[in-house]
Design an enzyme around this catalytic site. Structure first.
Site, PDB file in Angstrom:
ATOM      1  N   HIS A 296      -0.288  16.795 -25.498  1.00  0.00           N
ATOM      2  CA  HIS A 296      -0.375  15.378 -25.150  1.00  0.00           C
ATOM      3  C   HIS A 296      -1.670  14.696 -25.589  1.00  0.00           C
ATOM      4  CE1 HIS A 296       3.150  16.415 -22.896  1.00  0.00           C
ATOM      5  NE2 HIS A 296       3.290  15.202 -22.420  1.00  0.00           N
TER       6      HIS A 296
ATOM      7  N   ARG B  37       0.808  -1.233   0.000  1.00  0.00           N
ATOM      8  CA  ARG B  37       0.000   0.000   0.000  1.00  0.00           C
ATOM      9  C   ARG B  37       0.838   1.277   0.000  1.00  0.00           C
ATOM     10  NH1 ARG B  37      -3.027  -3.353   3.555  1.00  0.00           N
ATOM     11  NH2 ARG B  37      -4.941  -4.074   2.543  1.00  0.00           N
TER      12      ARG B  37
ATOM     13  N   HIS C  22       8.099   9.508 -27.284  1.00  0.00           N
ATOM     14  CA  HIS C  22       7.118  10.363 -26.621  1.00  0.00           C
ATOM     15  C   HIS C  22       7.322  11.815 -27.053  1.00  0.00           C
ATOM     16  CE1 HIS C  22       4.338  11.791 -23.621  1.00  0.00           C
ATOM     17  NE2 HIS C  22       5.267  12.563 -23.092  1.00  0.00           N
TER      18      HIS C  22
ATOM     19  N   LYS D  33       7.267  23.236 -14.037  1.00  0.00           N
ATOM     20  CA  LYS D  33       6.487  22.088 -13.556  1.00  0.00           C
ATOM     21  C   LYS D  33       6.209  22.204 -12.074  1.00  0.00           C
ATOM     22  CE  LYS D  33       5.312  17.474 -13.836  1.00  0.00           C
ATOM     23  NZ  LYS D  33       5.564  16.209 -14.484  1.00  0.00           N
TER      24      LYS D  33
ATOM     25  N   GLU E 241      -4.183  17.201 -10.372  1.00  0.00           N
ATOM     26  CA  GLU E 241      -4.752  17.505 -11.689  1.00  0.00           C
ATOM     27  C   GLU E 241      -6.249  17.764 -11.652  1.00  0.00           C
ATOM     28  OE1 GLU E 241      -4.372  15.766 -16.160  1.00  0.00           O
ATOM     29  OE2 GLU E 241      -2.706  15.352 -14.831  1.00  0.00           O
TER      30      GLU E 241
ATOM     31  N   ASN F  61      -0.402  19.049 -19.917  1.00  0.00           N
ATOM     32  CA  ASN F  61      -0.751  18.122 -20.993  1.00  0.00           C
ATOM     33  C   ASN F  61      -0.776  18.790 -22.360  1.00  0.00           C
ATOM     34  OD1 ASN F  61      -1.160  15.775 -19.340  1.00  0.00           O
ATOM     35  ND2 ASN F  61      -3.033  16.737 -18.592  1.00  0.00           N
TER      36      ASN F  61
ATOM     37  N   LYS G  12       3.341  11.624 -10.510  1.00  0.00           N
ATOM     38  CA  LYS G  12       2.407  10.855 -11.341  1.00  0.00           C
ATOM     39  C   LYS G  12       3.121   9.595 -11.821  1.00  0.00           C
ATOM     40  CE  LYS G  12      -0.265  12.974 -14.432  1.00  0.00           C
ATOM     41  NZ  LYS G  12      -0.725  13.980 -15.427  1.00  0.00           N
TER      42      LYS G  12
ATOM     43  N   GLU H 199       9.682  18.244 -24.216  1.00  0.00           N
ATOM     44  CA  GLU H 199       9.041  18.630 -22.952  1.00  0.00           C
ATOM     45  C   GLU H 199       9.643  19.929 -22.403  1.00  0.00           C
ATOM     46  OE1 GLU H 199       6.384  17.373 -21.686  1.00  0.00           O
ATOM     47  OE2 GLU H 199       6.229  15.270 -22.252  1.00  0.00           O
TER      48      GLU H 199
ATOM     49  N   ARG I 211      -2.961  21.825 -13.332  1.00  0.00           N
ATOM     50  CA  ARG I 211      -1.967  20.808 -13.697  1.00  0.00           C
ATOM     51  C   ARG I 211      -2.260  20.225 -15.075  1.00  0.00           C
ATOM     52  NH1 ARG I 211       1.054  16.198  -9.986  1.00  0.00           N
ATOM     53  NH2 ARG I 211       2.384  15.466 -11.660  1.00  0.00           N
TER      54      ARG I 211
ATOM     55  N   HIS J 234      -0.650  11.215 -27.091  1.00  0.00           N
ATOM     56  CA  HIS J 234      -1.011   9.907 -26.523  1.00  0.00           C
ATOM     57  C   HIS J 234      -1.792   9.072 -27.538  1.00  0.00           C
ATOM     58  CE1 HIS J 234      -0.554  11.237 -22.040  1.00  0.00           C
ATOM     59  NE2 HIS J 234       0.599  11.068 -22.646  1.00  0.00           N
TER      60      HIS J 234
END
Length: 368
Positions: A249, A123, A266, A228, A238, A246, A144, A186, A242, A253
């Site tokens: 993206h 956990r 990427h 960032k 997010e 993206n 993330k 990026e 946030r 993606h």
């Protein structure tokens, strides 16, 4: 020169150490972070780094910690449930407990996968990000972590902040050009969404990929991380700004998923995604970025600037509808109002499909 940047979120504060030669100081830094000598430590890395650096890396740790390693394949395909499961099996087999910790030693793939393992083993246990690529300046900060699913990128994951990010830029010297370019996308993204002076600096100082070295490289990393970190401080999970990270993206993606993970880097996908987002922004807001000559600028670094003819806009639209940022099946894109200022907009399917067709047919004519 080592720089220390504080990453602050709603739930945690942690340091980012940036500079050349961080690895030699690793045991000292880990002790400062509170990891007692003798603690069990699992290093997750990939096959490329195993060959290049692992034996030297392990030498600095073995004197102080009970160290184990788990090696994953290099590349985006390693961010799968199968490799996630294998990492968990290794952690159990080596007898890691709640006081143990994980070091993610690698690029964004290793960081995302190892971070998700740390987030879910017993956990949640501690982990440290040790990025070895330029691309990972983005993914290593902000907590993330995730794996991919054939139906979508990063769809299974968590928010799990590291104890620290230790960024030794010496590792970037062995990066192939394609990976350096991928990470630089990026860097450009961070400048476009949140730092106009940094954008101007990039255009004046980085004319080709070979210029990203030494002090310029460290400056690029620091400025990207600062953008960032500001956004993550405001919105850790997010719920709001946030999502601005993206930018580029939504299409990126979709491209990665449609072409098959690892087929396009990427960063190359993000570069194309940013060009499309700028294309849509001009039409949504009635603005023109022609004077910025984005297409020529991106081409000067070797980024793709046109969609492959094999890509059907209808297929890309369906992938975009499955993106995490979509709401109730409606596509939401981060658009550029001006350099340094972005906004999230919901766009109707029919309109977006029309723009995808227009974008795919207007290659080389945009902004130049």
């Amino acid at each position: 020169m080592m720089e220390r940047i504080t990453i602050q979120t709603a739930t945690k504060q942690y340091p980012l150490f940036l500079g050349e030669g961080m690895t030699e100081r690793l045991p000292q830094l880990l002790e400062e972070l509170g990891f007692a000598h003798g603690t069990k430590l699992l290093v997750i890395t990939d096959e490329t780094l195993e060959k290049l650096y692992l034996s030297e890396f392990m030498m600095s740790l073995r004197r102080y910690y009970d160290v184990y390693t788990h090696i994953i394949p290099s590349g985006e395909t390693a961010k799968s449930f199968e490799h996630y499961y294998a990492c968990q099996t290794a952690a159990l087999a080596y007898g890691l407990d709640r006081d143990s910790f994980i070091i993610a030693f690698g690029g964004g793939v290793v960081g995302d996968l190892a971070g998700f393992v740390a987030a879910t083993f017993m956990r949640g246990i501690a982990y440290v990000q040790m990025p070895t690529t330029l691309l990972a300046h983005d993914s290593a900060v902000g907590g993330k972590v995730a794996i991919n699913h054939p139906l979508g990128k990063n769809m299974i994951g968590a928010f799990h902040q590291p104890e620290a990010v230790i960024y030794d830029i010496r590792f970037l010297q062995s990066l192939p050009e394609r990976e350096l370019r991928s990470g630089f996308a990026e860097v450009i993204k961070h400048a476009l969404i949140g730092d106009r002076p940094f954008y101007e600096w990039l255009k004046q100082n980085i004319h080709r990929l070979e210029d990203i070295e030494g002090k310029a490289l460290q400056y690029c990393i620091r400025k990207g991380i600062e953008v960032k970190a500001r956004i993550v401080l405001e919105d850790e999970k997010e719920k709001g700004v946030r999502a601005h990270l993206n930018f580029g993206h939504t299409l990126a993606h979709a491209l990665e998923s449609e072409l098959g993970y690892g087929t396009i880097t990427h960063g190359d996908a993000v570069a194309l995604g940013m060009l499309f987002a700028i294309f849509v922004s001009e039409r949504m807001y009635g603005v023109s970025f022609a004077k910025e000559r984005f297409t020529s600028w991106f081409q000067s670094y070797g980024f793709p600037v046109a969609l492959s003819k094999q890509l059907a806009p209808e297929r890309l639209l369906q992938k975009m509808k499955g993106d995490k940022k979509a709401k109730a099946g409606q596509i939401r894109m981060v658009l550029l109002k001006e350099i340094g200022h972005v906004q999230v907009e919901t766009i109707a399917d029919e309109q977006l499909l029309a723009w995808l067709y227009e974008f795919s047919q207007s290659e080389g004519e945009r902004h130049d």
